[in-house]
Motif scaffolding. Structure first.
Motif: not given
Length: 465
Positions: A350-357
């Motif tokens: 889940v964290i990886q999916s929003q790495a850019g943000v």
């Protein structure tokens, strides 16, 4: 007299326009209105003489409690609760979609499924979410909905300013059980308001959060519509931000506007929408000082599954962070009834999916705070430390995006006349910044390649010893 939201927040360009202050103002002298950039901000109808300070106490961008402190009070004592600095408190994390609402929603349709089920089963009396208005000057607003069809009609992402002053007042006037959707700052504002108002505390029974990288002004929608070929921006009746095409991956969605004559104009993410989004064009200044990615104070948070194993599927998939046991029970019931397809996913994914943000709202935020203090601007106390050592390329990227953020607003005013935008001249003026961002990306790739070669050489050197 206590400080107020106008002096401390609005005058320092830190207002996000959520409307909470106006909804709770005892004197009813605050209202939310557009500024010249198409952003909502709070304003006074007359000078405040009470000095109660309530407006500042419920503002999500004032220096009150942070999300970690508030999250501990709300969720910290729940059995099985876990905590990570990136996500805040959470019980479990999932990936999934709704069989019924997947195609009509921006991602997997899980938020629409949950909200309609809460109504259908009588768990809540009302759902509050942004709904289309078919008004060129106000395409969306928060509405209180009491039937499933209205919730279905409101499904889909909304990248347009909305505010909560009127719905907050209605919640206090009309008894019932309410579920409300919102971005991280809006959910925080509601939690702060609930601490001060018993009716809000008792009547808002569910908060549904959405991951947010940034908000956008009304001028963002006008710009994208003009880019898509709509030359009469005063005739726009509706917009859809996240259309899906079977032949394209979920990440390459399309924007579509429809005018009063039924004419439609469509443009895909990769055709220019991403350029404005990623480079923070038409983004309110307050967004520069937000460190909440996962709506940490919401009972459940939904987001796009921006992971390789999901993003190529044009139908879309949701990731979810659940913080309330009741929501877990509803999800399990939905799986049993085969209304939704859900599987557990690691929180690391889940964290990886929003790495850019996360990079924007944590590491880059630390440098934005440093820049603001150098310029002696009012800054907020955030959970990240002020830093100047984030790397030469990243520092350049942050400064460049701040400049684009400011320039996009001013240039739009310059080239927007009689509801028509001179799109070519606008883009020509922004082109030097785009050129610089491309050069930065190339430099970044080159630096990454050099680092990789050095690592490989080091490993090979050790093998030869």
């Amino acid at each position: 007299m206590k400080p107020n939201v106008i002096d401390e927040i609005v005058k320092n360009d830190l207002c996000i326009g959520c409307g909470t202050c106006a909804g709770l103002c005892p004197q009813k002298i605050l209202k939310i209105q557009d500024n010249e950039y198409g952003e909502y901000v709070s304003s006074e109808t007359k000078a405040c003489d009470s000095g109660c300070g309530l407006c500042l106490e419920v503002c999500p961008f004032s220096n009150n409690e942070n999300e970690t402190q508030m999250g501990a009070k709300i969720y910290g004592s729940t059995e099985g609760m876990k905590y990570l600095p990136e996500t805040g408190y959470y019980l479990d994390s999932y990936a999934g979609y709704s069989n019924e609402f997947r195609q009509s929603s921006a991602s997997g349709g899980m938020a629409t499924w949950l909200l309609t089920n809460l109504l259908k089963e009588g768990i809540v009396d009302y759902v509050i979410c942004p709904s289309p208005q078919k008004n060129p000057e106000k395409l969306f607003s928060f509405e209180i909905l009491s039937d499933e069809n209205s919730v279905k009609a409101a499904s889909g992402s909304v990248y347009y300013p909305v505010e909560m002053s009127e719905v907050i007042q209605k919640i206090m006037e009309v008894p019932g059980r309410y579920a409300i959707t919102g971005l991280p700052c809006f959910i925080k504002a509601l939690r702060l308001a609930a601490q001060k108002n018993r009716k809000l505390r008792e009547r808002i029974v569910f908060t549904i959060g959405l991951v947010c990288g940034q908000m956008k002004s009304k001028n963002y929608t006008r710009y994208i519509a003009a880019l898509a070929g709509n030359n009469s921006l005063n005739k726009i009746q509706s917009v859809y931000y996240r259309g899906k095409s079977p032949e394209k991956p979920a990440s390459n969605f399309y924007f579509q506007s429809t005018d009063v004559h039924g004419s439609q104009h469509k443009i895909f993410w990769n055709e220019g929408v991403s350029e404005a989004w990623v480079n923070r064009w038409f983004t309110p200044n307050a967004c520069n000082y937000c460190d909440d990615v996962f709506a940490e104070l919401a009972d459940v948070t939904f987001m796009d599954a921006w992971l390789p194993e999901y993003s190529k599927d044009s139908r879309g998939t949701n990731l979810m962070l659940v913080r309330l046991p009741k929501i877990l029970a509803y999800i399990q019931k939905g799986v049993e009834k085969k209304e939704i397809k859900v599987s557990e996913i690691s929180v690391e994914k889940v964290i990886q999916s929003q790495a850019g943000v996360l990079d924007v709202k944590r590491e880059q935020l630390s440098y934005r705070l440093n820049l603001a203090r150098q310029k002696k601007r009012k800054t907020l106390e955030k959970r990240v430390k002020t830093r100047s050592d984030i790397g030469i390329l990243k520092k350049r990227e942050v400064r460049l995006k701040i400049r684009m953020q400011e320039e996009s607003k001013e240039l739009f005013l310059e080239y927007y006349q009689n509801y028509t935008l001179d799109i070519k001249t606008f883009r020509d003026r922004m082109h030097p910044y785009i050129k610089q961002t491309r050069q930065l990306r190339l430099l970044g790739r080159f630096a990454f390649l050099i680092c990789t070669i050095k690592k490989i050489s080091k490993v090979e050197g050790k093998k030869d010893e």
